[in-house]
Design a protein around this motif. Sequence first.
Motif, PDB file in Angstrom:
ATOM      1  N   ASP A   1       0.808  -1.227   0.000  1.00 37.82           N
ATOM      2  CA  ASP A   1       0.000   0.000   0.000  1.00 37.82           C
ATOM      3  C   ASP A   1       0.840   1.276   0.000  1.00 37.82           C
ATOM      4  OD1 ASP A   1       1.062  -0.242   2.466  1.00 37.82           O
ATOM      5  OD2 ASP A   1      -0.830  -0.171   3.585  1.00 37.82           O
ATOM      6  N   SER A   2       2.110   1.173  -0.349  1.00 35.57           N
ATOM      7  CA  SER A   2       2.970   2.354  -0.332  1.00 35.57           C
ATOM      8  C   SER A   2       2.957   3.004  -1.713  1.00 35.57           C
ATOM      9  CB  SER A   2       4.393   1.952   0.066  1.00 35.57           C
ATOM     10  OG  SER A   2       5.254   3.064   0.002  1.00 35.57           O
ATOM     11  N   VAL A   3       2.457   4.247  -1.797  1.00 32.38           N
ATOM     12  CA  VAL A   3       2.382   4.966  -3.063  1.00 32.38           C
ATOM     13  C   VAL A   3       3.667   5.768  -3.248  1.00 32.38           C
ATOM     14  CG1 VAL A   3       1.133   6.655  -4.434  1.00 32.38           C
ATOM     15  CG2 VAL A   3      -0.123   5.077  -2.953  1.00 32.38           C
ATOM     16  N   VAL A   4       4.348   5.540  -4.394  1.00 37.83           N
ATOM     17  CA  VAL A   4       5.610   6.245  -4.649  1.00 37.83           C
ATOM     18  C   VAL A   4       5.448   7.311  -5.732  1.00 37.83           C
ATOM     19  CG1 VAL A   4       7.028   4.308  -3.910  1.00 37.83           C
ATOM     20  CG2 VAL A   4       6.326   4.463  -6.304  1.00 37.83           C
ATOM     21  N   PHE A   5       4.294   7.331  -6.410  1.00 36.61           N
ATOM     22  CA  PHE A   5       4.087   8.339  -7.451  1.00 36.61           C
ATOM     23  C   PHE A   5       2.590   8.594  -7.583  1.00 36.61           C
ATOM     24  CE2 PHE A   5       3.505   9.297 -12.093  1.00 36.61           C
ATOM     25  CZ  PHE A   5       4.045  10.577 -12.043  1.00 36.61           C
ATOM     26  N   TRP A   6       2.208   9.893  -7.559  1.00 36.08           N
ATOM     27  CA  TRP A   6       0.785  10.271  -7.608  1.00 36.08           C
ATOM     28  C   TRP A   6       0.367  10.809  -8.966  1.00 36.08           C
ATOM     29  CZ3 TRP A   6      -2.909   8.730  -4.590  1.00 36.08           C
ATOM     30  CH2 TRP A   6      -2.623   8.331  -3.283  1.00 36.08           C
ATOM     31  N   GLY A   7       1.186  10.638  -9.999  1.00 34.01           N
ATOM     32  CA  GLY A   7       0.716  10.933 -11.347  1.00 34.01           C
ATOM     33  C   GLY A   7       1.160  12.246 -11.936  1.00 34.01           C
ATOM     34  N   THR A   8       1.953  13.055 -11.215  1.00 32.90           N
ATOM     35  CA  THR A   8       2.335  14.356 -11.768  1.00 32.90           C
ATOM     36  C   THR A   8       3.807  14.631 -11.476  1.00 32.90           C
ATOM     37  OG1 THR A   8       0.117  15.197 -11.361  1.00 32.90           O
ATOM     38  CG2 THR A   8       1.819  16.821 -11.869  1.00 32.90           C
ATOM     39  N   TYR A   9       4.556  15.003 -12.533  1.00 30.05           N
ATOM     40  CA  TYR A   9       5.931  15.473 -12.385  1.00 30.05           C
ATOM     41  C   TYR A   9       5.921  17.006 -12.454  1.00 30.05           C
ATOM     42  CZ  TYR A   9       7.081  10.684 -13.804  1.00 30.05           C
ATOM     43  OH  TYR A   9       7.161   9.334 -13.915  1.00 30.05           O
ATOM     44  N   TYR A  10       6.844  17.613 -11.734  1.00 24.27           N
ATOM     45  CA  TYR A  10       6.949  19.071 -11.755  1.00 24.27           C
ATOM     46  C   TYR A  10       8.348  19.479 -12.181  1.00 24.27           C
ATOM     47  CZ  TYR A  10       2.541  19.252  -9.196  1.00 24.27           C
ATOM     48  OH  TYR A  10       1.220  19.128  -8.833  1.00 24.27           O
ATOM     49  N   LYS A  11       8.397  20.369 -13.203  1.00 25.82           N
ATOM     50  CA  LYS A  11       9.680  20.976 -13.545  1.00 25.82           C
ATOM     51  C   LYS A  11      10.122  21.933 -12.451  1.00 25.82           C
ATOM     52  CE  LYS A  11       9.253  20.922 -18.611  1.00 25.82           C
ATOM     53  NZ  LYS A  11       9.164  21.771 -19.823  1.00 25.82           N
ATOM     54  N   ASP A  12       9.139  22.644 -11.936  1.00 26.05           N
ATOM     55  CA  ASP A  12       9.414  23.662 -10.914  1.00 26.05           C
ATOM     56  C   ASP A  12       8.345  23.500  -9.846  1.00 26.05           C
ATOM     57  OD1 ASP A  12       9.853  25.830  -9.350  1.00 26.05           O
ATOM     58  OD2 ASP A  12       9.945  27.288 -10.983  1.00 26.05           O
ATOM     59  N   THR A  13       8.728  22.902  -8.698  1.00 20.88           N
ATOM     60  CA  THR A  13       7.726  22.638  -7.653  1.00 20.88           C
ATOM     61  C   THR A  13       7.239  23.926  -6.993  1.00 20.88           C
ATOM     62  OG1 THR A  13       9.549  22.277  -6.106  1.00 20.88           O
ATOM     63  CG2 THR A  13       8.607  20.330  -7.159  1.00 20.88           C
ATOM     64  N   SER A  14       8.083  24.930  -6.944  1.00 16.70           N
ATOM     65  CA  SER A  14       7.657  26.176  -6.289  1.00 16.70           C
ATOM     66  C   SER A  14       6.574  26.875  -7.096  1.00 16.70           C
ATOM     67  CB  SER A  14       8.865  27.107  -6.082  1.00 16.70           C
ATOM     68  OG  SER A  14       9.472  27.402  -7.336  1.00 16.70           O
ATOM     69  N   ASN A  15       6.679  26.801  -8.427  1.00 17.68           N
ATOM     70  CA  ASN A  15       5.670  27.433  -9.276  1.00 17.68           C
ATOM     71  C   ASN A  15       4.679  26.425  -9.860  1.00 17.68           C
ATOM     72  OD1 ASN A  15       6.771  30.136  -9.091  1.00 17.68           O
ATOM     73  ND2 ASN A  15       8.475  29.379 -10.367  1.00 17.68           N
ATOM     74  N   LEU A  16       4.801  25.140  -9.438  1.00 20.40           N
ATOM     75  CA  LEU A  16       3.892  24.070  -9.874  1.00 20.40           C
ATOM     76  C   LEU A  16       3.833  23.964 -11.400  1.00 20.40           C
ATOM     77  CD1 LEU A  16       0.923  24.493  -7.357  1.00 20.40           C
ATOM     78  CD2 LEU A  16       2.928  23.009  -7.180  1.00 20.40           C
ATOM     79  N   ILE A  17       5.010  23.953 -12.026  1.00 22.13           N
ATOM     80  CA  ILE A  17       5.083  23.788 -13.482  1.00 22.13           C
ATOM     81  C   ILE A  17       5.180  22.286 -13.783  1.00 22.13           C
ATOM     82  CG2 ILE A  17       6.402  24.277 -15.570  1.00 22.13           C
ATOM     83  CD1 ILE A  17       7.361  26.850 -14.220  1.00 22.13           C
ATOM     84  N   VAL A  18       4.181  21.767 -14.520  1.00 19.18           N
ATOM     85  CA  VAL A  18       4.054  20.319 -14.756  1.00 19.18           C
ATOM     86  C   VAL A  18       4.942  19.894 -15.923  1.00 19.18           C
ATOM     87  CG1 VAL A  18       2.443  18.479 -15.395  1.00 19.18           C
ATOM     88  CG2 VAL A  18       1.720  20.303 -13.837  1.00 19.18           C
ATOM     89  N   ASP A  19       5.500  18.683 -15.801  1.00 20.61           N
ATOM     90  CA  ASP A  19       6.308  18.090 -16.868  1.00 20.61           C
ATOM     91  C   ASP A  19       5.803  16.662 -17.112  1.00 20.61           C
ATOM     92  OD1 ASP A  19       8.151  17.385 -18.724  1.00 20.61           O
ATOM     93  OD2 ASP A  19       9.922  17.641 -17.444  1.00 20.61           O
ATOM     94  N   LEU A  20       5.672  16.267 -18.387  1.00 18.75           N
ATOM     95  CA  LEU A  20       5.235  14.903 -18.712  1.00 18.75           C
ATOM     96  C   LEU A  20       6.364  13.897 -18.579  1.00 18.75           C
ATOM     97  CD1 LEU A  20       2.940  15.516 -21.821  1.00 18.75           C
ATOM     98  CD2 LEU A  20       2.231  14.866 -19.521  1.00 18.75           C
ATOM     99  N   ASN A  21       7.612  14.346 -18.626  1.00 16.28           N
ATOM    100  CA  ASN A  21       8.758  13.453 -18.543  1.00 16.28           C
ATOM    101  C   ASN A  21       9.276  13.377 -17.113  1.00 16.28           C
ATOM    102  OD1 ASN A  21       8.839  12.953 -21.393  1.00 16.28           O
ATOM    103  ND2 ASN A  21       9.729  15.002 -21.641  1.00 16.28           N
ATOM    104  N   GLN A  22       9.802  12.221 -16.749  1.00 12.54           N
ATOM    105  CA  GLN A  22      10.289  11.981 -15.388  1.00 12.54           C
ATOM    106  C   GLN A  22      11.656  12.631 -15.199  1.00 12.54           C
ATOM    107  OE1 GLN A  22      10.965   7.859 -14.585  1.00 12.54           O
ATOM    108  NE2 GLN A  22      11.048   8.118 -12.359  1.00 12.54           N
ATOM    109  N   PRO A  23      11.783  13.571 -14.268  1.00 10.43           N
ATOM    110  CA  PRO A  23      13.089  14.188 -14.006  1.00 10.43           C
ATOM    111  C   PRO A  23      14.064  13.160 -13.424  1.00 10.43           C
ATOM    112  CG  PRO A  23      11.290  15.490 -13.078  1.00 10.43           C
ATOM    113  CD  PRO A  23      10.716  14.175 -13.473  1.00 10.43           C
ATOM    114  N   GLU A  24      15.358  13.406 -13.606  1.00  9.64           N
ATOM    115  CA  GLU A  24      16.384  12.481 -13.132  1.00  9.64           C
ATOM    116  C   GLU A  24      16.297  12.278 -11.627  1.00  9.64           C
ATOM    117  OE1 GLU A  24      18.700  10.561 -14.504  1.00  9.64           O
ATOM    118  OE2 GLU A  24      17.977  11.043 -16.520  1.00  9.64           O
ATOM    119  N   GLU A  25      16.017  13.363 -10.885  1.00  9.00           N
ATOM    120  CA  GLU A  25      16.008  13.260  -9.432  1.00  9.00           C
ATOM    121  C   GLU A  25      14.828  12.438  -8.905  1.00  9.00           C
ATOM    122  OE1 GLU A  25      14.257  17.291 -10.622  1.00  9.00           O
ATOM    123  OE2 GLU A  25      15.992  16.029 -11.148  1.00  9.00           O
TER     124      GLU A  25
END
Length: 703
Positions: A285-309
């Motif tokens: 039951d451990s969720v490791v991903f909720w469906g959204t990547y962010y290029k910029d988490t402070s400004n909530l800019i969404v990215d479709l590709n998985q960042p390296e980090e």
Amino acid sequence: PEFIEVPIDYCVWKLGSFITPKGIERKIIASAYKIYELKSNLDLVALSDESYDSRVVLQSKIHPEKLYVGHLNGLMLFEFIDGELIDKGKVYEKEIYSTIESIVEDEHGNLWLGTTLNGVLRLNLDQTVVKYGIDEGLPDLNDNKVYFINNQIVCGTKKGVYYYNTETNIFEKYKGFGEKYLLGTEEVRNIHSKEDNEHWIVLVNPVTNDEYIEKLRISQDRIVSIEDIPFKRLLKNSFHKIAFDGDNGVWIATSDAIYNYQEKLQYDFSKFYNSLIRKIEMGIDSVVFWGTYYKDTSNLIVDLNQPEELKKTVKYKDNSFNFFYSTPFVPTDEIKYSSKLEGFDDQWSNWDVKTERGYTNLNEGHYSFMVKSKNIYGIESEVVEYEFTIKPPWYRTLLAYFFYIVLSIFVIIVIVKIYTRRLELEKIRLEQIVKERTEEVVKQKDEIAEKNKSITDSIEYASRIQTAILPSKEFAEEILPEHFILFRPRDIVSGDFFWMTKKDNLVVVIAADCTGHGVPGAFMSMLGVSFLNEIVNRHEVTSADVILNNLRRDIKKTLGQKGQEGEAKDGMDIALCVIDIENMKMQYSGAYNPLYLFRNNELIETKADRMPIGIYIKEKESFTNNEIDLQKGDVFYIFSDGYQDQFGGEDGRKFKTKNYKQFLLEIHQKPMAEQREILDKRIDEWRGDWEQIDDIIILGIRV
């Protein structure tokens, strides 16, 4: 414009118009209960007291006062008389007893009826009915619907589109709709023609049994183009009717709704869309991903590709993952997905509507989960990925492998030392055993050599005895001037033997092959010689078949052969000739072994009886006595099977009877002594390094 509901309690199959001779339109409704006329004030008037489950109506062009109605059990007729439609009842009741699905009228006024169970019917103007079925070219009798297209009668069937060939009077594959419809792999449920060059066809997928629509356009040079993508969203429906409404497009009535298709409105069915990984669970039951990547988490800019980090590395104990995915495309219930886990799957999964896929007990390594979708128009989305790495367990780390190597080297050294010590002790023990055994073997060798010499001396003596009882060379030359004898025992003594004698003017010659060879065969051969001396020389029996019959009797009696289970089946195969030189006659009788006689360079074979001298379950009462007229210069041979059965040649095959016959044919005219030498040399050449497998006896005699 609006839809107005007319209250009818039964299924409406057809809404049509009847144009009176004065040009007045009368609206006719064919329902599952009765035929109605819809008045201008929306009142319903039943045109008949009879109940008909009606399916189709047609007003005749040749006789416009007639209105035909096809129903569940046949055809009925209405006529316009004095301003009223009068029910004339059922027509052609004896000929038409199946459900009428379609009615068309050709240019001659003949009616063509498509039926559910009875093929296609044609009602001629002379009131006759012609039935068209499988013998007339239709692929099936069921669910045939007829249409009048381009001045031809066209029929939609379970296996494609057919048309009526007026010259051959049969239905043939219709070529007007292009190559696909010539294949006949799908059922044609309905054809709706908007114009001569535009047809809407309802087909049935043979795999899924779903109905679907294709729109056909036919250019002036007869090139057919098929359009089906806009109608894919209507799958899993039953398409009852298609109606054309001018600028208002095309109305499509299905089993769950009415659709309106606007051809003038353009839509890009191949436009880009994405698949999305919506959630990833690790373990239970451990969720490791909720469906959204962010290029910029402070400004909530969404990215479709998985960042390296965010490319996660997990411990080996967390090696189970569940992936949930979707796509922003409607209708969502028709979207299919294909996925694969690179590093685990060799290929993409089959397309499926499931939006979840799980993996358990994955090995350590780098993985990339990929998913793509396909919408109802067959357009695939871009591939979306999620990468992660599973660490190896502690016992598969580099440090663990180093420890395993060191431990293995230590264990190998200990094992080698222990094994070396054991070998030294074993060597000492074996040397002592070898010394003792060598002394024992030398003693046994001397004993065996002494016994072997004794046995060999005995067999050599038996050989001299066997040679002594066989006819001498001088005796053979006295009674048979032109002959040879090739006698080659496999061992010191032989199971094959030859025998001859002379009684008055008759010469009796025998070539025999006893069961076994060596000492057992020699005993049988001596028994045979003894009995032959008794039968021929003492009792003066000179008939070939009688000699063999008496010999068989004596053998069976002496060996106690009664046909019981477990008793010895010993016996012999024989070729026996009784030669009367004065009268140029010869008797031949054989047990398995034939007689070959060569005359004028041709082989004359006399076959033996298929039974031995001894007990045999299918034995005949008597052997066959073959009487043969001899001619001067005839050469004949009797023999055992040892020559033909000898292995040799390049590939270790048997010499075979066919080669034996051919070889005898080649040499039979040579002097008899020379023939013997040639046969003897040939078998040695054939045998090569192979051992002789059986005794050999061949007697050749020239008249």
